[in-house]
Design an enzyme around this catalytic site. Structure first.
Site, PDB file in Angstrom:
ATOM      1  CE  LYS A 112      42.916 -26.221 -79.424  1.00 12.98           C
ATOM      2  NZ  LYS A 112      43.303 -27.602 -79.218  1.00 12.98           N
ATOM      3  CE  LYS A 192      36.505 -26.517 -84.896  1.00 11.94           C
ATOM      4  NZ  LYS A 192      37.759 -27.176 -84.601  1.00 11.94           N
ATOM      5  CE  LYS A 195      36.665 -33.226 -78.507  1.00  9.92           C
ATOM      6  NZ  LYS A 195      37.888 -33.977 -78.589  1.00  9.92           N
TER       7      LYS A 195
HETATM    8  P1  TYM Z   1      40.103 -33.259 -82.099  1.00  9.77           P
HETATM    9  O1  TYM Z   1      40.159 -34.089 -80.861  1.00  9.77           O
HETATM   10  O2  TYM Z   1      39.856 -31.798 -81.945  1.00  9.77           O
HETATM   11  O3  TYM Z   1      38.973 -33.820 -83.078  1.00  9.77           O
HETATM   12  C1  TYM Z   1      38.927 -35.175 -83.506  1.00  9.77           C
HETATM   13  C2  TYM Z   1      38.502 -35.222 -84.967  1.00  9.77           C
HETATM   14  O4  TYM Z   1      37.227 -34.589 -85.141  1.00  9.77           O
HETATM   15  C3  TYM Z   1      37.307 -33.606 -86.174  1.00  9.77           C
HETATM   16  N1  TYM Z   1      36.398 -32.496 -85.843  1.00  9.77           N
HETATM   17  C4  TYM Z   1      35.445 -32.024 -86.664  1.00  9.77           C
HETATM   18  N2  TYM Z   1      35.070 -32.381 -87.911  1.00  9.77           N
HETATM   19  C5  TYM Z   1      34.033 -31.702 -88.475  1.00  9.77           C
HETATM   20  N3  TYM Z   1      33.385 -30.666 -87.857  1.00  9.77           N
HETATM   21  C6  TYM Z   1      33.732 -30.281 -86.609  1.00  9.77           C
HETATM   22  N4  TYM Z   1      33.093 -29.286 -86.015  1.00  9.77           N
HETATM   23  C7  TYM Z   1      34.807 -30.960 -85.966  1.00  9.77           C
HETATM   24  N5  TYM Z   1      35.413 -30.825 -84.748  1.00  9.77           N
HETATM   25  C8  TYM Z   1      36.379 -31.781 -84.698  1.00  9.77           C
HETATM   26  C9  TYM Z   1      38.761 -33.146 -86.164  1.00  9.77           C
HETATM   27  O5  TYM Z   1      39.127 -32.559 -87.381  1.00  9.77           O
HETATM   28  C10 TYM Z   1      39.480 -34.444 -85.879  1.00  9.77           C
HETATM   29  O6  TYM Z   1      39.692 -35.162 -87.064  1.00  9.77           O
HETATM   30  N6  TYM Z   1      44.891 -32.549 -83.393  1.00  9.77           N
HETATM   31  C11 TYM Z   1      43.791 -33.489 -83.457  1.00  9.77           C
HETATM   32  C12 TYM Z   1      44.096 -34.844 -82.857  1.00  9.77           C
HETATM   33  C13 TYM Z   1      45.343 -35.495 -83.370  1.00  9.77           C
HETATM   34  C14 TYM Z   1      45.491 -36.165 -84.617  1.00  9.77           C
HETATM   35  C15 TYM Z   1      46.826 -36.650 -84.639  1.00  9.77           C
HETATM   36  C16 TYM Z   1      44.635 -36.342 -85.702  1.00  9.77           C
HETATM   37  C17 TYM Z   1      46.519 -35.618 -82.716  1.00  9.77           C
HETATM   38  N7  TYM Z   1      47.445 -36.311 -83.465  1.00  9.77           N
HETATM   39  C18 TYM Z   1      47.318 -37.328 -85.751  1.00  9.77           C
HETATM   40  C19 TYM Z   1      45.146 -37.044 -86.809  1.00  9.77           C
HETATM   41  C20 TYM Z   1      46.468 -37.530 -86.829  1.00  9.77           C
HETATM   42  C21 TYM Z   1      42.609 -32.906 -82.712  1.00  9.77           C
HETATM   43  O7  TYM Z   1      42.754 -32.056 -81.883  1.00  9.77           O
HETATM   44  O8  TYM Z   1      41.410 -33.508 -82.982  1.00  9.77           O
END
Ligand code: TYM
Length: 325
Positions: A112, A192, A195
């Site tokens: 990032k 990957k 968004k």
């Molecule tokens: P975020 O919003 O980027 O994504 C949400 C969930 O989707 C999964 N994910 C994917 N899995 C497989 N392939 C992909 N290309 C892919 N892109 C996204 C992410 O691994 C995630 O599980 N930091 C986290 C949000 C968060 C969180 C937490 C998660 C904040 N606090 C506490 C668990 C526990 C995030 O940015 O997810």
């Protein structure tokens, strides 16, 4: 008593099929087995540039898409992170026991920082500490996430262990749960699905748009002409067939792609049709939900109320252990 499950998603744009296959499908699968808390993590989303006028719509959008995808609010708790102030309070405390070196190793921070060179802020750096607070505030034991989050969950275990050793046993060491598709690649086949990279298909994409995106998506790059044999093992879209197409279709494609009996366009058409079939019920439910913001507000307020009670209890325990009374 059911074990507690915690997971979160950022309201930072469209929810895509990577989020769905990597995390949301697992959330839905585990909903009866655990006491589930799902959080729309708006405090995480503000660590990169965003338009404040857009944020409320994004939060509603995230809530509606997730409910449409199967998060039944009768069976789990859905809430917004900033509605429970204790998340940042606990994050501050965890900041004081987290070595900077650990945060410097986080690959998401490195990625990032490269993507947002003009805004490498302290929040982006301490992001995994807030993520730890999200989970531990509710003593979450299991955390279903995609592969990109595993390093953050490992850190949350270290922070829990460190707190428990220094101040006394309070927190469990959270364990990640990965889905069968922990890392979905983007339509470019190189990075990957994400968004921020715009290489995705949204969960509520229109049929026309699904086809448009798939028709230009990268397949087996060694297959230059229609008559060349293809290799499904290295074709990014074959991976998607595995999650959206029917068993017989997948088996057939696995054979006829190798013998060039099927071309990429035909193969993409099959995938597109299956994806539309799979996503249409989610789209229809989403359309209904997003029109009724009163009902979404109600769900999120009910969720926050329950979470605030749990969060207050944890903070009393934490402060007692730390002598902050
Ligand atoms: P975020 O919003 O980027 O994504 C949400 C969930 O989707 C999964 N994910 C994917 N899995 C497989 N392939 C992909 N290309 C892919 N892109 C996204 C992410 O691994 C995630 O599980 N930091 C986290 C949000 C968060 C969180 C937490 C998660 C904040 N606090 C506490 C668990 C526990 C995030 O940015 O997810």
């Amino acid at each position: 008593m059911k074990k507690r499950l915690f997971s979160g998603i950022q309201p930072s744009g469209d929810v895509h099929i990577g989020n769905y296959l990597g995390a949301i499908k697992n959330w839905v699968r585990l909903i009866d087995q655990y006491d589930c808390l799902f959080c729309i993590v708006d405090y995480h989303a503000i660590t990169i540039e965003y338009d404040p006028k857009e944020m409320q719509r994004r939060i509603f959008n995230a809530a509606a898409v997730n409910i449409a995808a199967g998060l039944d609010p009768e069976k789990c708790t859905i809430f917004v992170q900033s509605h429970v102030p204790e998340h940042t309070e606990l994050a501050w405390i965890f900041n004081t026991i987290t070595p900077i070196g650990h945060l410097e190793r986080m690959t998401q921070f490195k990625d990032k920082s490269k993507q947002h060179r003009e805004n490498i802020n302290a929040g982006l750096f301490t992001y995994p500490v807030l993520q730890t607070a999200d989970i531990l505030l509710y003593k979450g034991e299991v955390v279903p996430v995609g592969e990109d989050q595993v390093q953050h969950i490992e850190l949350s275990r270290e922070i829990a262990r460190k707190f428990n050793m220094r101040y006394g046993e309070i927190f469990p060491e959270p364990q990640e749960i990965l889905s069968e598709a922990p890392r979905i690649m983007g339509l470019d086949g190189k990075t990957k699905m994400s968004k921020s990279l715009g290489n995705y298909i949204s969960l509520v994409e229109s049929p026309e748009s699904i086809w448009k995106k798939l028709s230009t998506a990268v397949t087996d790059e060694n297959r230059k002409r229609r008559t060349d044999p293809g290799n499904p093992d290295i074709c990014n879209l074959f991976t998607l067939h595995k999650y959206f197409s029917k068993k017989e279709q997948i088996e057939r494609i696995n054979v006829v792609c190798r013998t060039a009996e099927i071309g990429c366009i035909e193969c993409k058409k099959i995938l597109s049709e299956n994806m539309v079939e799979h996503l249409t019920p989610i789209c229809l439910k989403y359309e209904r939900l997003i029109k009724n913001t009163d009902s979404l507000v109600n769900i999120l307020q009910t969720g926050a109320k329950r979470c605030r009670r749990m969060a207050e209890e944890t903070m009393i325990e934490v402060k007692k252990k730390m002598g902050l009374v």
